[in-house]
Design an enzyme around this catalytic site. Structure first.
Site, PDB file in Angstrom:
ATOM      1  N   HIS A   1       0.868  -1.317   0.149  1.00  0.00           N
ATOM      2  CA  HIS A   1       0.008  -0.100  -0.127  1.00  0.00           C
ATOM      3  C   HIS A   1       0.821   1.291   0.054  1.00  0.00           C
ATOM      4  O   HIS A   1       1.951   1.347   0.732  1.00  0.00           O
ATOM      5  CB  HIS A   1      -0.903   0.056   1.188  1.00  0.00           C
TER       6      HIS A   1
ATOM      7  N   LEU B   1      -1.756   7.593   0.109  1.00  0.00           N
ATOM      8  CA  LEU B   1      -2.403   7.870   1.161  1.00  0.00           C
ATOM      9  C   LEU B   1      -2.635   6.471   1.836  1.00  0.00           C
ATOM     10  O   LEU B   1      -3.553   5.819   1.388  1.00  0.00           O
ATOM     11  CB  LEU B   1      -3.630   8.511   0.825  1.00  0.00           C
TER      12      LEU B   1
ATOM     13  N   ILE C   1      -2.705   1.795  -4.845  1.00  0.00           N
ATOM     14  CA  ILE C   1      -1.752   3.186  -4.783  1.00  0.00           C
ATOM     15  C   ILE C   1      -3.018   4.183  -4.821  1.00  0.00           C
ATOM     16  O   ILE C   1      -3.909   4.227  -5.661  1.00  0.00           O
ATOM     17  CB  ILE C   1      -1.053   3.551  -6.155  1.00  0.00           C
ATOM     18  N   GLU C   2      -3.119   4.772  -3.561  1.00  0.00           N
ATOM     19  CA  GLU C   2      -4.259   5.577  -3.118  1.00  0.00           C
ATOM     20  C   GLU C   2      -4.131   7.271  -3.327  1.00  0.00           C
ATOM     21  O   GLU C   2      -3.291   7.604  -2.542  1.00  0.00           O
ATOM     22  CB  GLU C   2      -4.617   5.131  -1.727  1.00  0.00           C
ATOM     23  N   VAL C   3      -4.915   7.808  -3.761  1.00  0.00           N
ATOM     24  CA  VAL C   3      -4.993   9.142  -3.799  1.00  0.00           C
ATOM     25  C   VAL C   3      -3.671   9.781  -4.046  1.00  0.00           C
ATOM     26  O   VAL C   3      -3.057  10.459  -3.369  1.00  0.00           O
ATOM     27  CB  VAL C   3      -5.680   9.794  -2.353  1.00  0.00           C
TER      28      VAL C   3
END
Length: 272
Positions: A116, A119, A160-162
């Site tokens: 992860h 964000l 892959i977040e924000v």
């Protein structure tokens, strides 16, 4: 008719950049079954769902990641024990938001691992809270370095977040990771949203990247009003003697009742 089969790691890697996978976080078997029937190919689920023997009946062809916060599981050895149990019960891969050492240990035991970056809610204090990561050169470099470290530790994928879409595009061009995009643009190889958001059943903050396709919150509110009305009408019937009416009671042969009453009277009579 050819039955659909569950994707493998090899399939995901082969289709990387050729096909956009749809992925959802589901919390119940009903949601899992709906996702399966709707053609959602990848699911994030609570660990307890993997342990439910009914899960694979509900979602037989979904590539499934159970995930939990690292602080609920523990260090590398406990993470390995948890991951082996998940894999044993039918997980296709596991999320690991713990250390690189944990990712490396799982990978060494042939457990497919998804990391992860960007964000990370459980680690948001390090990147300034619940906001986009990667809008500056320094933070974009951080996301890249996290991706490379996870890849070198043995992860096959990362959420892959924000992260800005253009940054995701650049990372996809320079990495062999399978990128799961949550609000990080179409450069990801799978698009990931929460069922709570797409169904409109989240009454709190709705993330900017979440597209709402239904209004379950309004339906739940409507059902709650129906629930209250039904209960209120029941209370009124009880208080006014309208319930139970004869049709809701079990009848009896009058002769049987008379005999029973006579017997009760005899029971009350004083012994001679």
């Amino acid at each position: 008719m050819t039955m659909a089969k569950r994707p493998t790691i090899h399939d995901l890697r082969t289709m990387r950049g050729k096909h956009q996978y749809a992925m959802l976080r589901v919390e119940t078997l009903e949601e899992a079954e709906a996702a399966e029937r709707a053609g959602v190919e990848m699911l994030s689920v609570p660990p307890s769902m993997i342990l439910d023997p009914n899960f694979r009946d509900a979602a037989p062809t979904a590539f499934c990641f159970p995930g939990d916060n690292f602080f609920n599981i523990g260090g590398p050895e406990k993470m390995l024990e948890w991951a082996l149990n998940m894999y044993k019960h039918g997980a296709d891969a596991v999320y690991c938001s713990g250390s690189l050492a944990a990712v490396r240990l799982l990978s060494e035991h042939a457990i497919p691992v998804c990391g992860h970056v960007g964000l990370i809610p459980s680690k948001a204090t390090w990147t300034g809270g619940f906001k986009a990561v990667g809008k500056t050169l320094e933070s974009a470099q951080l996301v890249w370095n996290q991706c490379k470290a996870l890849e070198e530790a043995g992860a096959f994928a990362v959420e892959i977040e924000v992260v800005p879409a253009s940054v995701t595009d650049a990372i996809a061009e320079h990495s062999d990771l399978f990128l799961i995009s949550m609000g990080a643009g179409s450069g990801g190889h799978a698009q990931y949203l929460f069922t709570d958001d797409i169904l409109g059943q989240n009454t709190g903050h709705v993330p900017r990247h979440a597209k709402i396709y239904a209004n379950f919150a309004a339906e739940y509110a409507r059902l709650q009003e129906l629930r209250i009305k039904a209960m209120r009408d029941y209370v009124t019937d009880v208080h006014e003697g309208l319930y139970p009416a004869p049709q809701y009671c079990v009848g009896s042969d009058p002769e049987v009742v008379a005999a029973f009453r006579s017997w009760l009277a005899d029971q009350d009579a004083p012994a001679s």
